[in-house]
Design an enzyme around this catalytic site. Structure first.
Site, PDB file in Angstrom:
ATOM      1  N   LYS A  75       0.810  -1.230   0.000  1.00 25.33           N
ATOM      2  CA  LYS A  75       0.000   0.000   0.000  1.00 25.33           C
ATOM      3  C   LYS A  75       0.844   1.280   0.000  1.00 25.33           C
ATOM      4  O   LYS A  75       0.393   2.311  -0.493  1.00 25.33           O
ATOM      5  CB  LYS A  75      -0.975  -0.001   1.181  1.00 25.33           C
ATOM      6  N   ASP A 109     -10.177   2.217   2.233  1.00 23.10           N
ATOM      7  CA  ASP A 109     -10.253   1.466   3.502  1.00 23.10           C
ATOM      8  C   ASP A 109     -10.929   2.290   4.604  1.00 23.10           C
ATOM      9  O   ASP A 109     -11.720   1.759   5.377  1.00 23.10           O
ATOM     10  CB  ASP A 109      -8.846   1.080   3.986  1.00 23.10           C
TER      11      ASP A 109
HETATM   12  P1  NDP Z   1       0.358  -5.047   9.924  1.00 22.86           P
HETATM   13  O1  NDP Z   1       1.273  -6.198   9.678  1.00 22.86           O
HETATM   14  O2  NDP Z   1       0.654  -3.741   9.298  1.00 22.86           O
HETATM   15  O3  NDP Z   1       0.258  -4.787  11.515  1.00 22.86           O
HETATM   16  C1  NDP Z   1       0.100  -5.860  12.388  1.00 22.86           C
HETATM   17  C2  NDP Z   1      -0.237  -5.347  13.783  1.00 22.86           C
HETATM   18  O4  NDP Z   1      -0.546  -6.496  14.583  1.00 22.86           O
HETATM   19  C3  NDP Z   1       0.898  -4.601  14.499  1.00 22.86           C
HETATM   20  O5  NDP Z   1       0.320  -3.585  15.279  1.00 22.86           O
HETATM   21  C4  NDP Z   1       1.515  -5.691  15.377  1.00 22.86           C
HETATM   22  O6  NDP Z   1       2.085  -5.182  16.570  1.00 22.86           O
HETATM   23  C5  NDP Z   1       0.279  -6.474  15.753  1.00 22.86           C
HETATM   24  N1  NDP Z   1       0.518  -7.884  16.111  1.00 22.86           N
HETATM   25  C6  NDP Z   1       1.010  -8.849  15.305  1.00 22.86           C
HETATM   26  N2  NDP Z   1       1.025 -10.028  15.977  1.00 22.86           N
HETATM   27  C7  NDP Z   1       0.537  -9.783  17.221  1.00 22.86           C
HETATM   28  C8  NDP Z   1       0.311 -10.606  18.359  1.00 22.86           C
HETATM   29  N3  NDP Z   1       0.583 -11.900  18.375  1.00 22.86           N
HETATM   30  N4  NDP Z   1      -0.197 -10.017  19.471  1.00 22.86           N
HETATM   31  C9  NDP Z   1      -0.491  -8.698  19.486  1.00 22.86           C
HETATM   32  N5  NDP Z   1      -0.294  -7.868  18.415  1.00 22.86           N
HETATM   33  C10 NDP Z   1       0.220  -8.408  17.300  1.00 22.86           C
HETATM   34  O7  NDP Z   1      -1.110  -5.585   9.522  1.00 22.86           O
HETATM   35  P2  NDP Z   1      -2.354  -4.780   8.932  1.00 22.86           P
HETATM   36  O8  NDP Z   1      -2.605  -3.574   9.737  1.00 22.86           O
HETATM   37  O9  NDP Z   1      -2.196  -4.635   7.472  1.00 22.86           O
HETATM   38  O10 NDP Z   1      -3.556  -5.865   9.142  1.00 22.86           O
HETATM   39  C11 NDP Z   1      -4.018  -6.193  10.438  1.00 22.86           C
HETATM   40  C12 NDP Z   1      -5.162  -7.201  10.321  1.00 22.86           C
HETATM   41  O11 NDP Z   1      -6.250  -6.630   9.617  1.00 22.86           O
HETATM   42  C13 NDP Z   1      -4.803  -8.482   9.587  1.00 22.86           C
HETATM   43  O12 NDP Z   1      -5.446  -9.556  10.249  1.00 22.86           O
HETATM   44  C14 NDP Z   1      -5.425  -8.269   8.210  1.00 22.86           C
HETATM   45  O13 NDP Z   1      -5.746  -9.503   7.593  1.00 22.86           O
HETATM   46  C15 NDP Z   1      -6.675  -7.497   8.569  1.00 22.86           C
HETATM   47  N6  NDP Z   1      -7.218  -6.658   7.480  1.00 22.86           N
HETATM   48  C16 NDP Z   1      -8.476  -6.922   6.978  1.00 22.86           C
HETATM   49  C17 NDP Z   1      -9.027  -6.124   5.989  1.00 22.86           C
HETATM   50  C18 NDP Z   1     -10.393  -6.429   5.449  1.00 22.86           C
HETATM   51  O14 NDP Z   1     -10.739  -5.990   4.332  1.00 22.86           O
HETATM   52  N7  NDP Z   1     -11.214  -7.144   6.171  1.00 22.86           N
HETATM   53  C19 NDP Z   1      -8.304  -4.955   5.441  1.00 22.86           C
HETATM   54  C20 NDP Z   1      -6.996  -4.753   6.046  1.00 22.86           C
HETATM   55  C21 NDP Z   1      -6.494  -5.581   7.024  1.00 22.86           C
HETATM   56  P3  NDP Z   1       3.615  -4.632  16.635  1.00 22.86           P
HETATM   57  O15 NDP Z   1       3.547  -3.227  16.119  1.00 22.86           O
HETATM   58  O16 NDP Z   1       3.937  -4.685  18.081  1.00 22.86           O
HETATM   59  O17 NDP Z   1       4.453  -5.537  15.784  1.00 22.86           O
END
Ligand code: NDP
Length: 265
Positions: A75, A109
């Site tokens: 993105k 989004d």
């Molecule tokens: P990113 O990879 O950019 O961010 C992931 C986030 O999750 C970070 O804040 C990370 O924390 C946190 N995280 C990862 N693993 C854990 C864990 N085990 N415990 C706690 N926190 C955790 O992902 P996105 O923002 O792109 O996507 C997030 C979710 O949203 C995904 O599941 C994705 O599939 C979903 N999504 C769905 C959409 C839809 O159309 N329905 C659209 C966009 C996203 P840290 O910063 O500490 O690493």
């Protein structure tokens, strides 16, 4: 289905690009919409690593592609290829919809997320400070909704709020008592984990637990909220809404949301 790498893409009209991308439900959803609208051409999934995003867009444009949806991790990577980026997308640093004909980019989004909400929502807690949280928080703030943010790495949450100049409160612990909606925007569910310990008994009885991930893998977040008797929602309505807004942006038509949802359920 295994999506081709961009170099091996065959001509079509629309695509979703990401890496990984095989799991995407966008092709079945958008092809159902195109069929209903009697629009020509296919919508396909194409694998594009972020380091190759601009080459891939150039190639797809040369093959005659009209529109592209962009998903993780591309993105931000697509932005240098664009000639113009709409203000919201520019602000959050993320483009999820491109018109290849004139190299324009937008972000559906944020508006898509807002459209999935009940109208009376006033206070929202977002868990996670990754790519999707940026659009969510900016859209909520623009709509006058009070937001709070929790992330397991608190520094990343602080940085996000400062960079986007939001009035979001950063929480050190995910306390639920003040919120109408709690959104799991972490990828914890993809790992079968809870984002953090949540005491749902402290949440208001009308609180909605909103999981951004699609159903498929079981969501510990949604399961725990359901066990506490709370209303829940998964990521399919958002997928439909952001995709519908993209179609409307490309084609200037009204997208058939019901058909799109039926195609992916
Ligand atoms: P990113 O990879 O950019 O961010 C992931 C986030 O999750 C970070 O804040 C990370 O924390 C946190 N995280 C990862 N693993 C854990 C864990 N085990 N415990 C706690 N926190 C955790 O992902 P996105 O923002 O792109 O996507 C997030 C979710 O949203 C995904 O599941 C994705 O599939 C979903 N999504 C769905 C959409 C839809 O159309 N329905 C659209 C966009 C996203 P840290 O910063 O500490 O690493």
């Amino acid at each position: 289905m295994i999506a081709p790498l961009w170099r091996d893409a065959v001509p079509a009209r629309f695509a979703v690009i990401g890496d990984p991308i095989d799991h995407s439900r966008s092709p079945q959803m958008q092809n159902a919409a195109l069929k209903k609208l009697r629009e020509p051409g296919d919508f396909v999934a194409i694998r594009v690593p972020p380091s190759e995003a601009c080459f891939a867009l150039e190639h797809l444009a040369s093959l005659g592609y009209v529109g592209v949806n962009v998903t993780v991790p591309n993105k931000s990577a697509v932005i240098p290829w664009l000639q113009s980026v709409e203000p919201f997308a520019q602000r959050v640093g993320a483009v999820n919809t491109i018109d290849l004909r004139d190299r324009r980019g937008t972000n559906t989004d944020g508006a898509g997320f807002l459209a999935t909400f009940p109208k009376e929502v006033r206070r929202v807690l977002i868990l996670g400070a990754g790519g999707s949280s940026r659009a969510l928080l900016a859209a909520l703030e623009d709509a006058g909704i009070v937001t709070a943010l929790w992330n397991r790495s608190a520094d990343r949450a602080e940085d996000l709020v400062a960079e986007l100049k939001l009035s979001t409160l950063v929480l050190r612990e995910a306390a639920l008592k003040d919120f109408d909606v709690v959104v799991n925007a972490t990828s914890a569910s993809l790992q079968g984990a809870m984002p953090t310990a949540l005491d749902w008994s402290t949440a208001p009885s009308n609180c909605l637990a909103y999981e951004l991930a699609y159903p498929g893998s079981s969501s510990a977040f949604l399961n725990s909220a359901e066990s506490a008797g709370l209303a829940t929602m998964d990521g399919l309505p958002l997928l439909v809404e952001q995709g519908a807004l993209s179609l409307e942006w490309w084609l200037r038509v009204s997208a058939p949301r019901k058909i799109m949802m039926e195609a992916i359920q």
